[in-house]
Design an enzyme around this catalytic site. Structure first.
Site, PDB file in Angstrom:
ATOM      1  N   SER A 123     -36.325  39.536   2.229  1.00  0.00           N
ATOM      2  CA  SER A 123     -35.096  39.043   1.627  1.00  0.00           C
ATOM      3  C   SER A 123     -35.273  38.899   0.110  1.00  0.00           C
ATOM      4  CB  SER A 123     -34.682  37.729   2.295  1.00  0.00           C
ATOM      5  OG  SER A 123     -33.356  37.387   1.965  1.00  0.00           O
ATOM      6  N   GLU A 129     -28.801  42.423  10.971  1.00  0.00           N
ATOM      7  CA  GLU A 129     -28.715  41.530   9.823  1.00  0.00           C
ATOM      8  C   GLU A 129     -27.274  41.088   9.604  1.00  0.00           C
ATOM      9  OE1 GLU A 129     -31.528  41.604   7.213  1.00  0.00           O
ATOM     10  OE2 GLU A 129     -32.359  43.582   7.481  1.00  0.00           O
ATOM     11  N   HIS A 160     -31.490  39.003  10.394  1.00  0.00           N
ATOM     12  CA  HIS A 160     -32.244  38.796   9.165  1.00  0.00           C
ATOM     13  C   HIS A 160     -33.368  37.798   9.438  1.00  0.00           C
ATOM     14  CE1 HIS A 160     -32.402  39.214   4.800  1.00  0.00           C
ATOM     15  NE2 HIS A 160     -32.451  37.903   4.636  1.00  0.00           N
TER      16      HIS A 160
END
Length: 541
Positions: free
Chosen positions: A222, A339, A432
């Site tokens: 990320s 995600e 995610h």
């Protein structure tokens, strides 16, 4: 290939790739003094809370990292250092793992510490080094969170380093007086400076822990993956690392960063306008800002993200990569299939989705809507989720394409494994952050938002443990040799060009059969990006 992966995952024993060796001698001599660590079960030795820069407090608040004061005697490195200032528990999730996990260190501006895990039995053993950059939107996270503990990876033969970098207004703050005192006419990227300082510490000291300073791989997820990409772009980071792994991160291209997504330093140095178009407040002198309490400084503003400062980022990363001026390193990159379930972005409404598509894509909109149908609200909802994940993957592919042009190697992945869900909670599938426990082998640890899967069920499952062994082995092999493939692992095809290249699909089970992202979508993203890039470069000439 997916069936082969599933079969091998079930047969590939966790113990096969774990090395058991005597712990490195203690204490270890660093350039700043002696440190004494702790030996964990299995022979891994961990050194916690080693300062890699002076505490950025008082007159050093917002300064680039300064040298550590040497110490006499042996410093006990058995406790994690403070985590950097951040909000303890964001509204989006009940727990901030960095600050709220059991035993989490306190928060402080004095937070520039790193941690080393090693199973080497002597100095200068020259094991490959992996350096982790945590995610958290540049506003939360730490190198001490339970999910990124490094003993599992160290047992597989690497020396693992995690570190803290400044966050929020402490990590990204420009001011004319900061620029003047910098000696390089730059300010605003304190977090990038912290990362460079940590990597310089690795170069100077990691051999004493059995690591090889000539074989360093940075990896992150990320915001950590985005920092990873910015380090590839940053001239001061040249030569400090040799490979990079980016998990679900974007730092240039079609999303918010293009065109003109990063704030130029000159604009970042000035106070932001008030609400409702009100005039900006007057510039506060740096001495006054440094005299404020930590809480007041946190409320004082700052851009909260990377800045085109003229030093760490001489210009927009898209321009740096387009000109081939980035650091030449091999890359392993990818994204997770779901995600978008957590970060879909935009309304799942057919009419609005279609209108936004036409506005953004122009004459490419008809092609886009064939690939992302929105004839019904249900279709629009599915397309909203899919576009986020697939655009994230496109960022990985585009970065890989740029590295290929420099003659470097690239490997792509598409993570589709669905961890066991926590009973009673919404299932986010391969969302995610879902890959992190499999990379670190920390299946039983508290999850990172937005992954609500069950640590207890994952840790108890032979299938989950075997899959973690496979994923982590790929990462370790890449750090060792630049190639994720190894004995007993299903073949990971090297990505060589945008026309024929395909990612490996990472999952532990056979059903349902999985496929990588539609390559027509990737080519369409390329078309839009190339148009935007040409216009952007034309404006900056």
């Amino acid at each position: 290939m997916i069936r082969a992966l599933s079969a091998f995952v079930l047969l590939f024993a966790v113990a096969a790739s774990i090395q058991t060796r005597a712990a490195i001698s203690d204490p270890v001599k660093t350039a700043d003094g002696l440190v004494s660590g702790v030996t964990l079960p299995g022979g891994v030795r961990v050194f916690k809370g080693i300062p890699f820069a002076a505490a950025p407090v008082g007159a050093l608040r917002w300064k680039d990292p300064q040298p550590v004061a040497r110490w006499d005697g042996v410093r006990k490195a058995d406790t994690y250092g403070n985590v950097c200032m951040q909000n303890p528990a964001p509204k989006r999730f009940p727990t901030n793992v960095a600050t709220d996990a059991p035993g989490a260190p306190p928060m402080s501006e004095d937070c520039l510490y790193l941690n080393v895990w090693t199973a080497a039995d002597r100095a200068n053993e020259r094991r490959p080094v992996m350096v982790w950059l945590y995610g958290g939107g540049y506003s939360e996270g730490s190198g001490t969170s339970p999910h990124n503990e490094g003993d599992y990876l160290a047992k597989k033969g690497v020396v693992l380093v995690t570190f803290n970098y400044r966050l929020g207004t402490f990590g990204f703050f420009a001011h004319p007086e900061l620029t003047a005192e910098s000696g390089r006419n730059a300010s605003g990227n304190q977090a990038l400076g912290d990362a460079v300082a940590a990597l310089k510490w690795v170069q100077a000291n990691i051999a004493a822990f059995g690591g090889d300073p000539r074989n360093v791989t940075i990896f992150g997820e990320s915001a950590g993956a985005a920092l990873n990409g910015l380090l590839i772009a940053a001239p001061p980071a040249k030569g400090l690392f040799h490979r990079a792994i980016a998990q679900s991160g974007s730092f240039m291209g079609l999303s918010s960063n293009m065109p003109n997504g990063y704030t130029p330093r000159a604009r970042a140095e000035q106070p932001a306008p008030g609400r409702g178009g009100a005039p900006a407040p007057p510039l506060v002198p740096l001495s006054e800002l440094r005299a404020r309490s930590t809480a007041d400084a946190m409320r004082g503003g700052g851009r909260g993200g990377p800045i085109i400062d003229g030093y760490y980022l001489p210009e927009d990363p898209s321009a740096i990569f387009a000109k081939g001026q980035q650091n030449a390193v091999d890359v392993l990159m990818g994204a997770n299939r779901d995600e978008g379930l957590a970060f879909g972005g935009g309304p799942a409404n057919a009419q609005t989705f279609t209108a936004q598509a036409k506005q953004r894509w122009g004459d490419l909109a008809d092609t886009y809507l064939k690939l992302y149908p929105a004839s019904t609200d249900a279709d629009a909802g599915a397309s909203t989720a899919a576009r986020f994940s697939e655009e994230m993957f496109w960022h990985a592919k585009m970065t890989a394409d740029r590295q290929l042009k420099l003659g470097k190697k690239a490997w792509l992945y598409w993570f589709t494994h669905e961890p066991p869900p926590t009973p009673g909670q919404r299932v986010w599938k391969a969302t995610h952050t879902a890959e992190i426990p499999y990379v670190f082998g920390t299946l039983g640890q508290l999850r990172v938002y937005p992954d609500p899967s069950s640590p207890e069920l994952a840790a108890a499952s032979p299938v989950e443990r075997a899959f973690a062994d496979t994923v982590s082995s790929y990462w370790v092999n890449f750090a060792k040799t630049g190639d994720p493939n190894g004995r007993g692992l299903p073949k990971w095809p090297e990505y060589k060009d945008a026309k024929t290249g395909r990612p490996i699909v990472l999952k532990a089970r056979e059903d349902p059969e999985e496929a990588p992202p539609n390559w027509q979508k990737m080519e369409l993203y390329d078309q839009l990006y190339n148009r935007q890039l040409a216009a952007f470069l034309g404006q900056t000439r």
